[in-house]
Design a protein around this motif. Structure first.
Motif, PDB file in Angstrom:
ATOM      1  N   SER A  64       0.802  -1.222   0.000  1.00  0.00           N
ATOM      2  CA  SER A  64       0.000   0.000   0.000  1.00  0.00           C
ATOM      3  C   SER A  64       0.843   1.284   0.000  1.00  0.00           C
ATOM      4  CB  SER A  64      -1.001  -0.006   1.143  1.00  0.00           C
ATOM      5  OG  SER A  64      -0.359  -0.090   2.375  1.00  0.00           O
ATOM      6  N   VAL A  68       2.172   1.666  -3.629  1.00  0.00           N
ATOM      7  CA  VAL A  68       1.112   2.038  -4.571  1.00  0.00           C
ATOM      8  C   VAL A  68       0.710   3.495  -4.361  1.00  0.00           C
ATOM      9  CG1 VAL A  68      -1.305   1.606  -5.178  1.00  0.00           C
ATOM     10  CG2 VAL A  68       0.263  -0.303  -4.860  1.00  0.00           C
ATOM     11  N   ALA A  69       0.599   3.922  -3.122  1.00  0.00           N
ATOM     12  CA  ALA A  69       0.223   5.315  -2.839  1.00  0.00           C
ATOM     13  C   ALA A  69       1.280   6.287  -3.356  1.00  0.00           C
ATOM     14  CB  ALA A  69       0.027   5.503  -1.341  1.00  0.00           C
ATOM     15  N   VAL A  80       3.558   5.780  -5.801  1.00  0.00           N
ATOM     16  CA  VAL A  80       3.613   5.767  -7.266  1.00  0.00           C
ATOM     17  C   VAL A  80       2.417   6.493  -7.853  1.00  0.00           C
ATOM     18  CG1 VAL A  80       3.498   4.249  -9.284  1.00  0.00           C
ATOM     19  CG2 VAL A  80       5.057   3.725  -7.427  1.00  0.00           C
ATOM     20  N   SER A  81       1.235   6.295  -7.288  1.00  0.00           N
ATOM     21  CA  SER A  81       0.063   6.993  -7.824  1.00  0.00           C
ATOM     22  C   SER A  81       0.136   8.491  -7.563  1.00  0.00           C
ATOM     23  CB  SER A  81      -1.219   6.410  -7.242  1.00  0.00           C
ATOM     24  OG  SER A  81      -1.301   6.700  -5.862  1.00  0.00           O
ATOM     25  N   ALA A  82       0.747   8.885  -6.462  1.00  0.00           N
ATOM     26  CA  ALA A  82       0.845  10.317  -6.152  1.00  0.00           C
ATOM     27  C   ALA A  82       1.823  11.035  -7.069  1.00  0.00           C
ATOM     28  CB  ALA A  82       1.265  10.508  -4.704  1.00  0.00           C
ATOM     29  N   SER A  99       2.755   9.997 -10.167  1.00  0.00           N
ATOM     30  CA  SER A  99       2.552   9.813 -11.597  1.00  0.00           C
ATOM     31  C   SER A  99       1.150  10.146 -12.083  1.00  0.00           C
ATOM     32  CB  SER A  99       2.882   8.374 -11.985  1.00  0.00           C
ATOM     33  OG  SER A  99       1.985   7.498 -11.366  1.00  0.00           O
ATOM     34  N   SER A 100       0.200  10.292 -11.189  1.00  0.00           N
ATOM     35  CA  SER A 100      -1.193  10.472 -11.638  1.00  0.00           C
ATOM     36  C   SER A 100      -1.409  11.810 -12.341  1.00  0.00           C
ATOM     37  CB  SER A 100      -2.145  10.325 -10.462  1.00  0.00           C
ATOM     38  OG  SER A 100      -1.910  11.350  -9.531  1.00  0.00           O
ATOM     39  N   SER A 101      -0.991  12.876 -11.727  1.00  0.00           N
ATOM     40  CA  SER A 101      -1.189  14.198 -12.338  1.00  0.00           C
ATOM     41  C   SER A 101       0.130  14.957 -12.285  1.00  0.00           C
ATOM     42  CB  SER A 101      -2.288  14.960 -11.610  1.00  0.00           C
ATOM     43  OG  SER A 101      -1.916  15.121 -10.256  1.00  0.00           O
ATOM     44  N   SER A 102       1.080  14.445 -12.997  1.00  0.00           N
ATOM     45  CA  SER A 102       2.401  15.059 -12.975  1.00  0.00           C
ATOM     46  C   SER A 102       2.346  16.419 -13.656  1.00  0.00           C
ATOM     47  CB  SER A 102       3.417  14.157 -13.676  1.00  0.00           C
ATOM     48  OG  SER A 102       4.687  14.726 -13.609  1.00  0.00           O
TER      49      SER A 102
END
Length: 116
Positions: free
Chosen positions: A40, A43-44, A46-48, A50-53
């Motif tokens: 977790s 994943v948190a 990586v998503s933070a 790469s999501s809205s770079s």
């Protein structure tokens, strides 16, 4: 002779079936706890990043900061694997497993099974 061996093993297993199910259930719970605790944060993160770079230039990586709304972009060559990356995940997993085992022990889930 071989069939009598299997019959005795099967008899012993059927007598201990509730204990086997109990152990398998707690093993599955501990495994799920370790998996969730291990993956977790990764994943948190990586998503933070790469999501809205918001870094317009190629070769820049968005890095999280403590200030909300603050965007920090650093060159990608600054981020590489180090030797400690091989040590930290197994140590973290061991700590999670030990913590789960101590939690199960503290709850005393098997105290009804022990003779007094």
């Amino acid at each position: 002779m071989l069939s009598s061996f299997f019959a005795s093993v099967l008899t012993r297993l059927t007598l201990r079936w509730p204990v086997i199910v109990f152990a398998a259930t707690w093993t599955a719970c501990l495994t799920l706890t370790v998996a969730l605790a291990s993956f977790s944060p990764e994943v948190a993160f990586v998503s933070a990043i790469s999501s809205s770079s918001s870094c317009e230039s190629e070769g820049l990586i968005r890095v999280l900061s403590d200030v909300p709304g603050d965007i920090l972009c650093l060159p990608a060559h600054l981020f590489s694997k180090s030797k400690i990356d091989f040590i930290v995940p197994p140590v973290f997993a061991a700590v999670v497993v030990a913590g789960s085992a101590f939690l199960v022990r503290a709850l005393g889930l098997w105290e009804g099974d022990e003779p007094r």
